[in-house]
Structure formats: structure tokens, C-alpha cells
Design a protein around this motif. Structure first.
Motif, PDB file in Angstrom:
ATOM      1  N   SER A  37     -25.811 120.760   3.948  1.00  0.00           N
ATOM      2  CA  SER A  37     -26.465 119.836   4.870  1.00  0.00           C
ATOM      3  C   SER A  37     -26.279 120.314   6.301  1.00  0.00           C
ATOM      4  CB  SER A  37     -25.896 118.422   4.713  1.00  0.00           C
ATOM      5  OG  SER A  37     -24.509 118.423   4.984  1.00  0.00           O
ATOM      6  N   ILE A  38     -27.251 119.999   7.149  1.00  0.00           N
ATOM      7  CA  ILE A  38     -27.237 120.482   8.523  1.00  0.00           C
ATOM      8  C   ILE A  38     -26.199 119.727   9.340  1.00  0.00           C
ATOM      9  CG2 ILE A  38     -29.005 118.871   9.358  1.00  0.00           C
ATOM     10  CD1 ILE A  38     -30.176 121.265  10.930  1.00  0.00           C
ATOM     11  N   ASP A  39     -25.547 120.408  10.266  1.00  0.00           N
ATOM     12  CA  ASP A  39     -24.552 119.809  11.136  1.00  0.00           C
ATOM     13  C   ASP A  39     -25.257 118.972  12.200  1.00  0.00           C
ATOM     14  OD1 ASP A  39     -22.900 119.891  13.780  1.00  0.00           O
ATOM     15  OD2 ASP A  39     -21.438 120.338  12.198  1.00  0.00           O
ATOM     16  N   ALA A  40     -24.911 117.684  12.275  1.00  0.00           N
ATOM     17  CA  ALA A  40     -25.618 116.765  13.162  1.00  0.00           C
ATOM     18  C   ALA A  40     -25.467 117.148  14.628  1.00  0.00           C
ATOM     19  CB  ALA A  40     -25.109 115.339  12.942  1.00  0.00           C
ATOM     20  N   VAL A  41     -24.277 117.573  15.033  1.00  0.00           N
ATOM     21  CA  VAL A  41     -24.054 117.925  16.434  1.00  0.00           C
ATOM     22  C   VAL A  41     -24.836 119.187  16.806  1.00  0.00           C
ATOM     23  CG1 VAL A  41     -22.325 118.627  18.134  1.00  0.00           C
ATOM     24  CG2 VAL A  41     -21.809 116.799  16.506  1.00  0.00           C
ATOM     25  N   LEU A  42     -24.824 120.191  15.908  1.00  0.00           N
ATOM     26  CA  LEU A  42     -25.578 121.406  16.177  1.00  0.00           C
ATOM     27  C   LEU A  42     -27.078 121.108  16.253  1.00  0.00           C
ATOM     28  CD1 LEU A  42     -23.782 124.034  13.908  1.00  0.00           C
ATOM     29  CD2 LEU A  42     -23.671 123.828  16.399  1.00  0.00           C
ATOM     30  N   LEU A  43     -27.541 120.235  15.357  1.00  0.00           N
ATOM     31  CA  LEU A  43     -28.956 119.845  15.387  1.00  0.00           C
ATOM     32  C   LEU A  43     -29.300 119.177  16.707  1.00  0.00           C
ATOM     33  CD1 LEU A  43     -31.706 119.411  13.932  1.00  0.00           C
ATOM     34  CD2 LEU A  43     -30.790 117.208  13.161  1.00  0.00           C
ATOM     35  N   ALA A  44     -28.456 118.233  17.139  1.00  0.00           N
ATOM     36  CA  ALA A  44     -28.704 117.523  18.392  1.00  0.00           C
ATOM     37  C   ALA A  44     -28.742 118.489  19.574  1.00  0.00           C
ATOM     38  CB  ALA A  44     -27.634 116.452  18.602  1.00  0.00           C
ATOM     39  N   GLU A  45     -27.818 119.449  19.584  1.00  0.00           N
ATOM     40  CA  GLU A  45     -27.772 120.417  20.680  1.00  0.00           C
ATOM     41  C   GLU A  45     -29.034 121.268  20.705  1.00  0.00           C
ATOM     42  OE1 GLU A  45     -24.197 122.594  19.996  1.00  0.00           O
ATOM     43  OE2 GLU A  45     -22.876 121.040  20.835  1.00  0.00           O
ATOM     44  N   GLN A  46     -29.498 121.683  19.513  1.00  0.00           N
ATOM     45  CA  GLN A  46     -30.688 122.511  19.442  1.00  0.00           C
ATOM     46  C   GLN A  46     -31.923 121.748  19.925  1.00  0.00           C
ATOM     47  OE1 GLN A  46     -30.887 125.715  18.648  1.00  0.00           O
ATOM     48  NE2 GLN A  46     -33.116 125.768  18.903  1.00  0.00           N
ATOM     49  N   ILE A  47     -32.058 120.519  19.471  1.00  0.00           N
ATOM     50  CA  ILE A  47     -33.223 119.708  19.864  1.00  0.00           C
ATOM     51  C   ILE A  47     -33.168 119.400  21.355  1.00  0.00           C
ATOM     52  CG2 ILE A  47     -34.342 117.463  19.583  1.00  0.00           C
ATOM     53  CD1 ILE A  47     -33.522 117.548  16.641  1.00  0.00           C
ATOM     54  N   ARG A  56     -33.810 109.994   9.598  1.00  0.00           N
ATOM     55  CA  ARG A  56     -33.191 110.060   8.277  1.00  0.00           C
ATOM     56  C   ARG A  56     -31.677 110.273   8.366  1.00  0.00           C
ATOM     57  NH1 ARG A  56     -35.345 114.644   6.553  1.00  0.00           N
ATOM     58  NH2 ARG A  56     -33.449 115.860   6.808  1.00  0.00           N
ATOM     59  N   MET A  57     -31.256 111.152   9.267  1.00  0.00           N
ATOM     60  CA  MET A  57     -29.843 111.550   9.322  1.00  0.00           C
ATOM     61  C   MET A  57     -28.941 110.492   9.933  1.00  0.00           C
ATOM     62  SD  MET A  57     -29.858 115.588  10.334  1.00  0.00           S
ATOM     63  CE  MET A  57     -28.056 115.585  10.376  1.00  0.00           C
ATOM     64  N   GLN A  58     -29.519 109.503  10.636  1.00  0.00           N
ATOM     65  CA  GLN A  58     -28.667 108.519  11.319  1.00  0.00           C
ATOM     66  C   GLN A  58     -27.746 107.783  10.363  1.00  0.00           C
ATOM     67  OE1 GLN A  58     -30.612 104.869  12.758  1.00  0.00           O
ATOM     68  NE2 GLN A  58     -32.469 105.498  11.679  1.00  0.00           N
ATOM     69  N   TYR A  59     -28.120 107.701   9.087  1.00  0.00           N
ATOM     70  CA  TYR A  59     -27.308 106.982   8.108  1.00  0.00           C
ATOM     71  C   TYR A  59     -26.214 107.867   7.508  1.00  0.00           C
ATOM     72  CZ  TYR A  59     -31.338 103.940   8.528  1.00  0.00           C
ATOM     73  OH  TYR A  59     -32.334 103.152   9.031  1.00  0.00           O
ATOM     74  N   CYS A  92     -21.367 109.225  11.695  1.00  0.00           N
ATOM     75  CA  CYS A  92     -20.708 108.103  12.361  1.00  0.00           C
ATOM     76  C   CYS A  92     -19.893 108.639  13.530  1.00  0.00           C
ATOM     77  CB  CYS A  92     -19.806 107.339  11.378  1.00  0.00           C
ATOM     78  SG  CYS A  92     -18.517 108.345  10.633  1.00  0.00           S
ATOM     79  N   GLY A  93     -19.338 107.721  14.314  1.00  0.00           N
ATOM     80  CA  GLY A  93     -18.478 108.102  15.425  1.00  0.00           C
ATOM     81  C   GLY A  93     -19.175 108.937  16.474  1.00  0.00           C
ATOM     82  N   ALA A  94     -18.475 109.991  16.940  1.00  0.00           N
ATOM     83  CA  ALA A  94     -19.003 110.847  17.996  1.00  0.00           C
ATOM     84  C   ALA A  94     -20.275 111.563  17.552  1.00  0.00           C
ATOM     85  CB  ALA A  94     -17.949 111.869  18.409  1.00  0.00           C
ATOM     86  N   GLU A  95     -20.334 111.945  16.277  1.00  0.00           N
ATOM     87  CA  GLU A  95     -21.543 112.606  15.763  1.00  0.00           C
ATOM     88  C   GLU A  95     -22.747 111.685  15.869  1.00  0.00           C
ATOM     89  OE1 GLU A  95     -20.888 113.925  11.795  1.00  0.00           O
ATOM     90  OE2 GLU A  95     -20.195 115.901  12.425  1.00  0.00           O
ATOM     91  N   SER A  96     -22.543 110.416  15.528  1.00  0.00           N
ATOM     92  CA  SER A  96     -23.638 109.455  15.589  1.00  0.00           C
ATOM     93  C   SER A  96     -24.107 109.270  17.029  1.00  0.00           C
ATOM     94  CB  SER A  96     -23.189 108.114  15.003  1.00  0.00           C
ATOM     95  OG  SER A  96     -24.226 107.159  15.098  1.00  0.00           O
ATOM     96  N   LYS A  97     -23.175 109.184  17.959  1.00  0.00           N
ATOM     97  CA  LYS A  97     -23.543 108.991  19.361  1.00  0.00           C
ATOM     98  C   LYS A  97     -24.341 110.177  19.884  1.00  0.00           C
ATOM     99  CE  LYS A  97     -21.758 107.500  23.822  1.00  0.00           C
ATOM    100  NZ  LYS A  97     -20.584 106.993  24.564  1.00  0.00           N
ATOM    101  N   GLU A  98     -23.925 111.385  19.502  1.00  0.00           N
ATOM    102  CA  GLU A  98     -24.642 112.581  19.946  1.00  0.00           C
ATOM    103  C   GLU A  98     -26.042 112.625  19.346  1.00  0.00           C
ATOM    104  OE1 GLU A  98     -24.996 116.232  22.011  1.00  0.00           O
ATOM    105  OE2 GLU A  98     -23.442 114.678  22.092  1.00  0.00           O
ATOM    106  N   LEU A  99     -26.131 112.332  18.054  1.00  0.00           N
ATOM    107  CA  LEU A  99     -27.418 112.394  17.366  1.00  0.00           C
ATOM    108  C   LEU A  99     -28.374 111.337  17.893  1.00  0.00           C
ATOM    109  CD1 LEU A  99     -28.940 113.824  14.989  1.00  0.00           C
ATOM    110  CD2 LEU A  99     -28.211 111.902  13.568  1.00  0.00           C
TER     111      LEU A  99
END
Length: 444
Positions: free
Chosen positions: A137-147, A179-182, A185-192
Motif C-alpha cells: 500500500s502507498i505511504d500516505a505521507v509520501l503521497l501527500a508530499e508528491q501531490i 479513499r485513503m482517509q479511512y 490516523c494521527g499525523a498521517e491523517s492530518k497531512e493527507l
């Protein structure tokens, strides 16, 4: 081992149940979902995944807070749960035809990009399985940074080449985040969700420019939810400004003023966002005929926009367009309806002369308004050159926002003495309008 999600289908007896048939006929999806849950044992989360809806939206429908009227969503429900199309007044669904029948589950038809609302595609198929291999599965923080890093260039591309140029990429990013918001959690959720709010707001604007106000409202609502979840007051204010802008597109002055005032009540606003909200309140007052209040708020917005912000709101919140030039162009548009078309034309001419060339999509809108000011002021021939230039840009960008302004120009010319040049413009407008609206995926 991958745990595959098998989309549920309603049992064969349920579509013949009188209460269920009546609920489908009335398109009462609160009753439909309740009956599916109570009589078929299909839980709301399963309904959401099978129909490509968010769990929150299904919950809102069950609670009676929201309804469902969009045809593409109704079709997704029929297809996802295998409910015969005739119950909803739809054409026979492809899976109902024996020659085209497939296994029970969601059909993976690619929806036109213009539909605006979430729809499954092949790149998102793994979401329907209910999981993935460990580490895949894709890393949420890396995805957020890329977008986040890509957003500024997408803003520039939309300004230069039109909303459709970046619509597909932006829509995919928004659906992936939705889709990924679920899953985080925590810091990852805030970044995403932080970057998700900006993507959703931008997607709402793209749909608004292409004339799809239903999709624009949907994505603005997602941006609002995500901003509120993480306590991003500045983004909440910006989305309220956007919703005020959507209200002016519908010519709803009361809503425009209400949303703009709500934006200005948010804490810790930057000068730029406050200026945007103030000029939106001014536009709302102008729609309501409150000329004095409109001019006062335009003056306030101009004063705010004239001083650069010392606070960096982040590269992914694009407010760079909010300059004194932008404020005065919005003032000029309102002056036409205030009965001052000559003043409006002079203001348009002055501000268009210093508008950056990169704002090409907006330029078509402003040139169209200049042409309308000349037509309303009794000088239609003076407006033909800017209107023709706007028409050329619109043919390339396919902006329905600009096309709507040009339609107002064409309509205003009907009251003017006809001439060969006016006739040529009206024929060219008809051709461009037909070209844009006849596209297979055109947004109307």
C-alpha cells in the motif's frame, strides 16, 4: 494473502418486495438503504464500497440529512447492488442482458471525467479488494508530499490551457485521498487531509469553470469537511469564499453574502483571504441591489489586496491572483449591472492592460465582460474585438464559465442595430458553443 472484497448483491426476492419497489420508484434512498440493511443484511459500509460512495455519505442518506438525485450515482447504486434498472426508471442495465452478464459485483465501466463525482477505475481496483499485501500500500505521507509538490504547476496549467487540461489528474488524486482517509490516523491523517482539502477545493473550481456546479459543490463540501477535521481555519475560510463564488454563479445574492461573511468571521485570516471574502460579499450585495454596501466592500478588499501578506499560507493554497487588479475587475463586472457600463468598460480596459498573460483562462472571461459593458453602454462595435479574442481563447480552453459570459454578450447584441461584423461574431459564437457542448464528455 489478499482479502478480496466481493461486492454484495441484493437477494433476488427483495426487488419484488412492494415496500422496496415503492421506495425505488420514488427514489427514496433512505428507505432503499434501510430495507437493504434490514432485509438483506448488507451493512452501510458494504453499500458504500459497492456503490463507490463514501461511508459518510451513506450515513447521511440513512439519517435523512442528504438525498441522492444525480443520475450517475443512481446508476452506480443499481449496478453496484444489482438492483434492476427499471425499478429506478433507468434503462436496462448491461448486466441484466444475458449476453453481457458478468459475475455479481461492481462493473468497472470508466465514467466520463466530466461526471465529477467519485467513480472506480482500474488504478483503484485494489481498494475494492478490502486490503493489499503487506508493504504494497502507498505511504500516505509520501503521497501527500508528491501531490502537494505538483499542485502549483497544475494551477498554472489550468490558468494557461484551461481546466480540462488538468481535470483527470486532479480528480484521480482527489478520489485516492477520499479513499485513503479511512486507512490513516494521527499525523498521517492530518497531512493527507491537509493536502486533500486543497486538491478537493481545486477540483471544485475546475468543475465550476467547466460548468458542472453539482460536482463543484460536491468537492467544495469535501474540502470543507477535511479542513474542519484537522482544524485548518484558513482553509475553511477559503472554501467559504469559494462557496460564495459558486453562489454568485447561481446569482444567489443572499447565499453569496452569507458565505462571504462566514469566511470573514474565521480566525487568523491572511489579508489576501480576507480580501477575497470581502469582494465576494461585495458581489453578493451588488446582486441584491445594495450598491452602497457593494462599493464599500470593494474598497475594503482593494485596500487589503494592495498590501502583500507577511504570512506564507503555503504554496498549495493559490491566492496569488488576488491583487488590486483582480479586485477592480470584479468591481467592473458589478458596475455593468449597477447601470454604469461606461465606467465598467474604462475600468476593464485599464486593468486588462496589466493582467499577467499567464491568466489566459480568466482573460477570456474578463474580455467577454468588457464586450458586454460596451454593448450595454450602446457601443457594441467597440466590444467586438475583445469578444472575438475571448471566443478564440474559449475555443481552446473549453471554459463554460467564459462561454456563459460570451452568451450574455451575444444576447445583448440582439438589441443593437445589426451589422455584418455583429452577424459574423454571433455565427462564430454559435459554432464555438456547438463545438464545446457537443463533446461526448461535455459538461452542461
Amino acid at each position: 494473502m489478499v482479502s478480496r472484497f466481493q461486492p454484495p448483491a441484493v437477494p433476488s426476492h427483495l426487488p419484488r418486495h412492494p415496500e422496496f419497489m415503492r421506495a425505488c420508484e420514488q427514489r427514496d434512498f433512505q428507505a432503499v438503504f434501510k430495507l437493504i440493511k434490514s432485509k438483506a443484511g448488507i451493512h452501510p459500509s458494504q453499500i458504500a464500497r459497492a456503490c463507490d460512495l463514501t461511508p459518510g455519505r451513506v450515513g447521511d442518506v440513512l439519517a435523512g440529512r442528504r438525498g441522492i438525485t444525480a443520475m450517475d450515482v443512481i446508476e452506480r447504486i443499481a449496478d453496484g447492488l444489482r438492483i434492476p434498472g427499471e425499478l429506478f426508471g433507468l434503462a436496462t442495465r448491461p448486466w441484466e442482458r444475458p449476453a453481457e452478464a458478468t459475475t455479481v459485483g461492481v462493473t468497472h465501466e470508466r465514467k466520463p471525467v466530466g461526471s465529477g463525482l467519485p467513480s472506480p477505475d482500474f488504478s483503484e481496483a485494489h481498494a475494492l479488494w478490502g486490503g493489499s499485501e503487506d508493504g504494497a500500500s502507498i505511504d500516505a505521507v509520501l503521497l501527500a508530499e508528491q501531490i502537494r509538490a505538483a499542485l502549483p504547476s497544475q494551477y498554472q496549467a489550468a490558468n494557461l490551457m484551461g481546466a480540462r487540461h488538468v481535470l483527470d489528474t486532479t480528480a484521480r488524486n482527489a478520489r485516492r485521498i477520499e479513499r485513503m482517509q479511512y486507512e490513516v490516523c494521527g499525523a498521517e491523517s492530518k497531512e493527507l487531509l491537509g493536502v486533500g482539502a486543497r486538491v478537493a477545493e481545486f477540483l471544485g473550481w475546475l468543475h465550476q469553470d467547466l460548468g458542472n456546479l453539482q460536482a463543484a459543490t460536491y468537492w467544495s463540501d469535501r474540502a470543507m469537511e477535511w479542513s474542519q477535521q484537522i482544524g485548518d481555519d484558513l482553509m475553511v475560510a477559503y472554501v467559504l469564499f469559494r462557496k460564495s463564488n459558486q453562489a454568485t454563479s447561481r446569482r444567489n445574492g443572499n447565499q453569496a453574502v452569507g458565505f462571504a461573511r462566514a469566511a470573514q468571521r474565521q480566525p487568523e485570516l491572511t489579508r489576501t483571504v480576507r480580501a477575497l471574502a470581502a469582494q465576494q460579499e461585495a458581489q453578493g450585495h451588488a446582486l441584491l441591489g445594495n450598491v452602497k454596501f457593494a462599493l464599500i466592500k470593494f474598497d475594503e478588499a482593494h485596500e487589503l489586496a494592495a498590501v502583500p501578506d507577511t504570512f506564507d499560507s503555503g504554496a498549495t493554497l493559490d491566492t496569488s491572483y488576488c491583487t488590486p487588479t483582480y479586485i477592480e475587475i470584479q468591481r467592473a463586472n458589478c458596475l455593468i449591472d449597477m447601470g454604469r457600463p461606461q465606467h465598467a468598460a474604462a475600468l476593464f480596459e485599464a486593468e486588462l492592460a496589466v493582467l499577467p498573460r499567464s491568466y489566459r483562462n480568466d482573460q477570456a472571461v474578463y474580455l467577454s465582460r468588457l464586450a458586454r459593458a460596451y454593448a450595454v453602454g450602446g457601443e457594441p462595435e467597440s466590444g467586438l474585438a475583445p469578444a472575438t479574442k475571448a471566443l478564440f481563447i474559449t475555443c481552446d480552453t473549453e471554459s463554460v464559465r467564459a462561454l456563459t459570459e460570451l452568451a450574455a454578450v451575444a444576447k445583448s447584441l440582439t438589441t443593437c442595430p445589426n451589422s455584418p461584423t455583429i452577424a459574423v461574431f454571433r455565427e462564430r459564437f454559435r459554432q464555438v458553443s456547438d463545438l464545446i457542448t457537443s463533446r461526448p464528455d461535455a459538461i452542461r
